[in-house]
Design a protein around this motif. Structure first.
Motif, PDB file in Angstrom:
ATOM      1  N   VAL A  41      27.214  56.953  58.336  1.00 55.37           N
ATOM      2  CA  VAL A  41      28.430  57.448  58.778  1.00 55.37           C
ATOM      3  C   VAL A  41      29.829  57.566  58.098  1.00 55.37           C
ATOM      4  N   GLY A  42      29.663  57.318  56.688  1.00 55.44           N
ATOM      5  CA  GLY A  42      30.631  57.527  55.846  1.00 55.44           C
ATOM      6  C   GLY A  42      32.077  56.679  56.468  1.00 55.44           C
ATOM      7  N   ASP A  43      33.067  57.353  56.583  1.00 57.04           N
ATOM      8  CA  ASP A  43      34.503  56.614  57.061  1.00 57.04           C
ATOM      9  C   ASP A  43      34.909  57.237  58.389  1.00 57.04           C
ATOM     10  N   THR A  44      33.759  57.721  59.236  1.00 57.40           N
ATOM     11  CA  THR A  44      34.129  58.112  60.269  1.00 57.40           C
ATOM     12  C   THR A  44      33.992  56.958  61.515  1.00 57.40           C
ATOM     13  N   LEU A  45      33.037  56.264  61.614  1.00 59.99           N
ATOM     14  CA  LEU A  45      32.947  55.079  62.484  1.00 59.99           C
ATOM     15  C   LEU A  45      32.639  53.766  61.514  1.00 59.99           C
ATOM     16  N   PHE A  46      33.459  52.762  61.896  1.00 62.93           N
ATOM     17  CA  PHE A  46      33.319  51.590  61.139  1.00 62.93           C
ATOM     18  C   PHE A  46      32.957  50.337  62.085  1.00 62.93           C
ATOM     19  N   ALA A  47      32.191  49.401  61.791  1.00 64.00           N
ATOM     20  CA  ALA A  47      32.133  48.281  62.736  1.00 64.00           C
ATOM     21  C   ALA A  47      33.488  47.636  63.145  1.00 64.00           C
ATOM     22  N   LEU A  48      33.750  48.168  64.632  1.00 60.92           N
ATOM     23  CA  LEU A  48      34.921  47.824  65.274  1.00 60.92           C
ATOM     24  C   LEU A  48      36.150  48.499  64.927  1.00 60.92           C
TER      25      LEU A  48
END
Length: 253
Positions: A130-137
């Motif tokens: 997901v690259g830099d769209t969704l991060f952990a939290l």
């Protein structure tokens, strides 16, 4: 046969990923944050690189393309915006399909961090890059897109199966957890944050995560709930999401 993912640190807080199709031996790297660790990982695994799969154009994601192509002869696949930084061989957008050997990677439109950002999803293996769209939290900063665009992108990812393994590109989770605790007091979040802080103290990665875990604890997927309001029937509450994203931008904790 399954897709094997090898994860390793790059730069100060990026992760590099090699995706290896076990049926054919074909290998891709997801983005090119740092050349030396990528080439070292390929050598250690005895894998030959066939594809570079870019998620967006930022230098810590596509800046190593040219050098890795020169070293491996890999084909570069990515959104059109990558050409602002470096040439690509095949332009893809949401709805397209990329084959890595026998592994089908669906391209998902996930603009917001950049306008043309994309993700790659292996439906059979339930793996998403997901690259830099969704991060952990967390979620990516809105450098180019709007809250509306990012919210819609996050919802496309949230619609994936809950047990989808999510490979996000940075180790931002401890910082994200501190912000999340400032806007949400859900017991599940408190428990997860405590686990994250302990993992980082031990030097352990907090990536990958899962879609189900993010839906349960990530403030950027819970934003309308946290804001205590619901949009008009059938309409997303973009303002609630935008407010939480703006709060993260100025958070000093």
């Amino acid at each position: 046969m399954p897709l094997t993912v090898h994860q390793f640190p790059c730069l100060s807080d990026n992760y590099g990923f090699l995706a290896h199709d076990e049926a054919t031996g074909k290998t891709a790297c997801i983005d090119t944050p740092e050349v030396a660790p990528i080439l070292a990982a390929l050598k250690a695994r005895g894998w030959t690189l066939d594809l570079i799969l870019n998620t967006h154009w930022h230098p810590d994601h596509a800046g190593g393309n040219a050098e890795i192509v020169a070293a491996t002869g890999a084909t570069v696949v990515g959104p059109a915006e990558v050409t602002k930084l470096t040439p690509i061989d095949r332009e893809v957008k949401g709805g397209d399909l990329v084959m890595l050997g026998e592994t089908r990677l669906e391209v998902i439109e996930t603009g917001g961090h950049t306008l043309g950002h994309i993700a790659y999803f292996d439906a059979a293996g339930q793996i998403a890059f997901v690259g830099d769209t969704l991060f952990a939290l967390g979620c990516g900063r809105l450098f180019e897109g709007t809250p509306e665009q990012m919210w819609d992108s996050l919802q496309r990812l949230a619609a994936l199966p809950d047990d989808t393994t999510v490979y996000c590109a940075h180790e931002y989770t401890a910082s994200n957890a501190r912000f999340a605790l400032s806007v949400d007091d859900a017991p599940a979040l408190k428990a997860r944050a405590a686990e994250i802080f302990a993992m980082r103290e031990r030097g352990e990665p907090t990536v990958p995560t899962t879609i189900g875990l993010e839906k349960a604890t990530n403030p950027f997927l819970r934003a309308p709930i946290l804001a205590g309001r619901v949009g008009a029937a059938g309409q997303p509450d973009y303002a609630a999401f935008g407010a939480v994203r703006a709060a993260k931008d100025s958070f000093k904790g």
